[in-house]
Write an enzyme that holds these catalytic residues in place. Structure first.
Site, PDB file in Angstrom:
ATOM      1  N   TYR A 124       0.846  -1.189   0.000  1.00 46.18           N
ATOM      2  CA  TYR A 124       0.000   0.000   0.000  1.00 46.18           C
ATOM      3  C   TYR A 124       0.888   1.248   0.000  1.00 46.18           C
ATOM      4  O   TYR A 124       1.292   1.765   1.049  1.00 46.18           O
ATOM      5  CB  TYR A 124      -0.934   0.013   1.204  1.00 46.18           C
ATOM      6  N   HIS A 131      -1.187 -12.134   0.502  1.00 44.99           N
ATOM      7  CA  HIS A 131      -2.041 -11.135  -0.131  1.00 44.99           C
ATOM      8  C   HIS A 131      -2.818 -11.702  -1.316  1.00 44.99           C
ATOM      9  O   HIS A 131      -3.985 -11.347  -1.532  1.00 44.99           O
ATOM     10  CB  HIS A 131      -1.199  -9.943  -0.576  1.00 44.99           C
ATOM     11  N   SER A 184     -12.998  -4.052   0.215  1.00 46.43           N
ATOM     12  CA  SER A 184     -13.923  -3.268  -0.598  1.00 46.43           C
ATOM     13  C   SER A 184     -15.365  -3.586  -0.209  1.00 46.43           C
ATOM     14  O   SER A 184     -16.203  -3.896  -1.052  1.00 46.43           O
ATOM     15  CB  SER A 184     -13.711  -3.536  -2.093  1.00 46.43           C
ATOM     16  N   LEU A 222     -17.804  -1.820   0.623  1.00 48.62           N
ATOM     17  CA  LEU A 222     -18.832  -0.869   0.232  1.00 48.62           C
ATOM     18  C   LEU A 222     -19.066  -0.866  -1.272  1.00 48.62           C
ATOM     19  O   LEU A 222     -19.624   0.087  -1.817  1.00 48.62           O
ATOM     20  CB  LEU A 222     -18.475   0.536   0.718  1.00 48.62           C
ATOM     21  N   GLY A 223     -18.660  -1.927  -1.961  1.00 50.89           N
ATOM     22  CA  GLY A 223     -18.930  -2.035  -3.395  1.00 50.89           C
ATOM     23  C   GLY A 223     -20.423  -1.972  -3.657  1.00 50.89           C
ATOM     24  O   GLY A 223     -21.215  -2.639  -2.993  1.00 50.89           O
ATOM     25  N   SER A 231      -9.934   0.526  -5.233  1.00 51.76           N
ATOM     26  CA  SER A 231      -8.859   0.941  -6.135  1.00 51.76           C
ATOM     27  C   SER A 231      -7.809  -0.139  -6.328  1.00 51.76           C
ATOM     28  O   SER A 231      -6.868   0.044  -7.079  1.00 51.76           O
ATOM     29  CB  SER A 231      -8.176   2.196  -5.588  1.00 51.76           C
TER      30      SER A 231
END
Length: 299
Positions: A53, A128, A208, A210-211, A217
């Protein structure tokens, strides 16, 4: 703040995804630190980061160093905060997301993450993303070796299938504690993985989350409130806004509360780049949706 179990640890029912504080569009450091502190003030005890990140082409670890500074500068007790980080991805100058799951790379990455975070051991370390060029068992074996060495205390996997979760569980046993896949109102490809996590008692940490309400991103857009490329109708997401109006909260809070209701092992890790957003997301832990609300939001 409500709490949930993660590998025998009591963690907040809502985590904080720290990625937005280090990638494109990131805030200045003062606001970034204030965002983490706002989450901690609201009772959040799970911070989700990764060595990749950072801005494209920059050296790894910007987000991890930021987390370390935020914890050091926080005025309250942070002894119960679990920092979860990940290794196995990179961000070259062209802005793409690469994958490298070689055992040597993962072990070196974990040691570097530990140093940046300034901890005695990494609380939760996650692969990851599986590397198609490396046997999955070899990558998971690196996690086992890191556990045995005491570099990490708990292990997890991310962006994995049910088959890979079972294979990781066969290698790590009860030291595998989490799965972090994309899951949201717009993207439900990981329903089988969510159900398997409930069966095995693993924390399912949707990234993510709240897709359909927001966008990710990392691996591309996850939909939009107008239906988006996933083909779902605007009305499907409109229900989240309608329920939010009735409760006097944000649609994001409703979304996160809906996710929590999917399974008692779900621990969302929504991102934030402003203190008010971090506080709003944390508040979703206390939002109780009725059976009627949940029926309107969908199965």
């Amino acid at each position: 703040m409500r709490y949930r179990n993660l590998g025998g640890l009591r963690v907040s029912a809502m985590g904080l995804g720290v990625m937005p504080l280090s990638i494109e569009g990131r805030p200045d450091e003062a606001r970034a630190l204030a965002t983490v502190h706002a989450a901690l003030d609201a009772g959040v005890t799970l911070l989700d980061t990764a060595d990749s990140y950072h801005l494209p082409g920059a050296g790894p670890g910007h987000n991890e160093r930021l987390v370390a500074r935020a914890l050091a500068a926080y005025g309250g007790d942070t002894s119960d905060v679990l920092v979860a980080t990940k290794g196995g991805r990179g961000r070259p100058a062209d802005g793409t997301w690469t994958v490298n799951g070689s055992p040597r790379r993962l072990k070196a990455a974990a040691e570097a993450s530990l140093k940046r975070l300034g901890l005695e051991a990494i609380g939760l370390y996650q692969l990851h993303k599986p590397d198609p060029a490396v046997p999955f068992e070899d990558s998971v074996g690196a996690l086992r070796d890191l556990l045995d060495a005491g570099t990490i205390r708990l292990a997890g996997v991310s962006n994995t299938t049910t088959d890979q979760i079972r294979r990781a569980h066969a290698i790590l046993g009860d030291r595998l504690v989490s799965v972090q896949n994309r899951y949201s109102p717009a993207v439900r490809d990981s329903d089988p993985e969510l159900l398997l996590c409930a069966e095995l008692g693993l924390a399912f940490m949707p990234w993510s989350p709240l897709g359909g309400i927001s966008r990710s991103s990392l691996d591309g857009p996850s939909g939009s409130s107008g239906g988006g490329s996933d083909g779902r109708s605007p009305e499907r997401f409109g229900a989240f806004h309608a329920v939010a109006r009735e409760h006097g909260v944000s649609p994001q809070q409703v979304c996160l509360a809906w996710l929590s209701d999917r399974s008692p092992t779900v621990i969302p890790v929504p991102g934030a780049s402003r203190p008010e957003t971090a506080r709003d997301s944390a508040g979703a832990a206390d939002l109780v949706l009725s059976a009627d609300d949940l029926a309107r939001l969908g199965p």
